[in-house]
Design an enzyme around this catalytic site. Structure first.
Site, PDB file in Angstrom:
ATOM      1  N   ALA A 151      11.196 -21.524   8.386  1.00 51.23           N
ATOM      2  CA  ALA A 151       9.945 -21.262   9.087  1.00 51.23           C
ATOM      3  C   ALA A 151       9.820 -19.806   9.519  1.00 51.23           C
ATOM      4  O   ALA A 151      10.816 -19.143   9.852  1.00 51.23           O
ATOM      5  CB  ALA A 151       9.840 -22.172  10.310  1.00 51.23           C
ATOM      6  N   HIS A 200       0.853  -1.187   0.000  1.00 53.65           N
ATOM      7  CA  HIS A 200       0.000   0.000   0.000  1.00 53.65           C
ATOM      8  C   HIS A 200       0.889   1.236   0.000  1.00 53.65           C
ATOM      9  O   HIS A 200       1.991   1.219   0.560  1.00 53.65           O
ATOM     10  CB  HIS A 200      -0.899   0.035   1.235  1.00 53.65           C
ATOM     11  CG  HIS A 200      -1.819  -1.129   1.370  1.00 53.65           C
ATOM     12  ND1 HIS A 200      -3.072  -1.165   0.803  1.00 53.65           N
ATOM     13  CD2 HIS A 200      -1.668  -2.324   2.006  1.00 53.65           C
ATOM     14  CE1 HIS A 200      -3.658  -2.315   1.091  1.00 53.65           C
ATOM     15  NE2 HIS A 200      -2.822  -3.037   1.822  1.00 53.65           N
TER      16      HIS A 200
END
Length: 203
Positions: free
Chosen positions: A158, A133
């Site tokens: 991970a 954005h």
């Protein structure tokens, strides 16, 4: 939602999808209220429906593969393994290669396009985010798309987050917990926030 409504929601207009895929490749804004934003919202609802079906009860490898093929609007090879739960908010702009392993809890925001090449390993709770954005609050709801490319034999540890526009090079390793904001060279190990090269991989 009635079965008839579900059937309608699952249907994808190939012309509309092809336009959307081409549009995001240009890097143009997905503007709030635009046809592209409407397509994104429609595909999100569709993805939610398909993922809800495979996120409840037990589903074998073939059932998951079939659901992924429907979700991505592309054939998914039988050598691709995705451990549930798996989430995505569009679904139809993901390309899987072969011999890929995606561990549990992975989230793919794929409007901008996600390509995962042969042999890649994706660890638990990895986030692949192809949208951003702008800082201008008046246009904060507009979306800025850019693709993510996970190259052949890359290993994503991970709890890693990979941001829009990033290519993770062939054979490279992203250490657990890293936030990747720029391209990762081939045959390297990156770690940290933001991720930086810490080691070369000798072949």
């Amino acid at each position: 939602m009635t079965p008839k409504e579900q059937t309608k929601l699952r249907q994808v207009d190939p012309t509309e999808l092809a336009h959307f895929r081409r549009y995001v490749q240009t890097g143009q804004l997905i503007k709030h209220g635009s046809p592209e934003m409407a397509m994104s919202a429609k595909m999100t609802a569709r993805a939610n429906l398909i993922l809800a079906e495979i996120s409840t009860g037990y589903h074998d490898h073939q059932e998951i593969q079939a659901a992924l093929s429907e979700l991505t609007c592309r054939p998914v090879d039988s050598t691709v393994t995705v451990i549930l739960p798996f989430t995505t908010d569009f679904g139809a702009n993901i390309k899987f290669g072969k011999h890929i392993y995606v561990n549990a809890g992975v989230a793919m925001q794929d409007q901008g396009g996600i390509t995962i090449d042969d042999g890649a390993l994706i660890g638990h709770h990895v986030v692949l985010a192809t949208l951003n954005h702008g800082l201008d609050a008046a246009h904060r709801h507009d979306l800025i798309p850019a693709p993510i490319h996970i190259c052949k034999n890359a290993w994503i540890g991970a709890n890693t987050t990979i941001l829009q526009g990033v290519t993770v090079g062939e054979n490279s390793v992203v250490a657990a917990g890293a936030v990747v904001t720029k391209d990762v060279p081939a045959n390297t190990v990156v770690a940290g926030v933001p991720a930086r090269v810490i080691k070369q991989i000798e072949n």
